[in-house]
Design an enzyme around this catalytic site. Sequence first.
Site, short mmCIF file in Angstrom:
data_model
loop_
_atom_site.label_atom_id
_atom_site.label_comp_id
_atom_site.label_asym_id
_atom_site.label_seq_id
_atom_site.Cartn_x
_atom_site.Cartn_y
_atom_site.Cartn_z
CB CYS A 112 -0.99 -0.02 1.16
SG CYS A 112 -2.26 1.26 1.04
CG HIS A 220 -4.37 -3.20 2.53
ND1 HIS A 220 -3.53 -2.61 3.46
CD2 HIS A 220 -4.86 -2.19 1.77
CE1 HIS A 220 -3.53 -1.31 3.28
NE2 HIS A 220 -4.33 -1.02 2.26
CD GLU A 222 -2.27 -5.45 5.28
OE1 GLU A 222 -3.14 -4.57 5.45
OE2 GLU A 222 -1.73 -5.66 4.18
#
Length: 257
Positions: A112, A220, A222
Amino acid sequence: MNQPLVAVSTDVRQFDNYTWHAAPQQYLDAAISVADVFPLLVPSFGERLDLESLLARVDGVMVTGSKSNVHPSLYGAEATEADGPYDEARDSTTLPLIRMAIERGVPLLAICRGIQELNVALGGTLASEIQEQEGRLDHRAPVSDDQNERFAIRQPVSIKPGSCLAGIFGAGEVMVNSVHRQAVDRLGDRLQVEAVAQDGTVEAVSVINARAFAVGVQWHPEYWAKSDDASARVFKAFGDAARDHAAARGGRLAAAE
């Protein structure tokens, strides 16, 4: 084998009458649980840090996402309040850290804000408020207090055939949770596009002829790394690269003794 050490970027935040250097838990959890590495937070003190010594001791660098944006002065644009908030202390740390990691062949994963820092570090520029540009989709998160809704996997990106990510996902489309209002504009030197959104927005890049894994993604991974296979693959590939670097570094140290 012991877990490889991975340097992780930090944001500078003010709360509880203190200045904090911090990283979101999702990135750290994914690093530990999915990449199987040991995340080491790097305070954002810029040139006061001996980054060369740090990179001689770690086996990867992860540059996290953040609410803040790279300061426009770093890519030749005018800073406005609308493009904020900014975190210049982070910029002064992450940009040289990214460049040094690439030169030293230390595996790099930039997520990001991280992909935007990677692009700027290598001479590229950023486009602001891309949802206002003709022909562009709205890549921002929906307005909601529910983080799962905000970070829902809803957007397809096309993986470039023959790219680094094609080796991870295979060529074709993969569904991601891209949540941003800025994006890569002019591509930085040594970078190549790995994936694009349906509107042509750059969603992933890699470093050309990198000595190690060096990838930036605008989405994203994660957030759903423990439950979504595509998200997990990004972290597993990074973790494998960190272990390869640790093994090679251990071999070099043994040979020098």
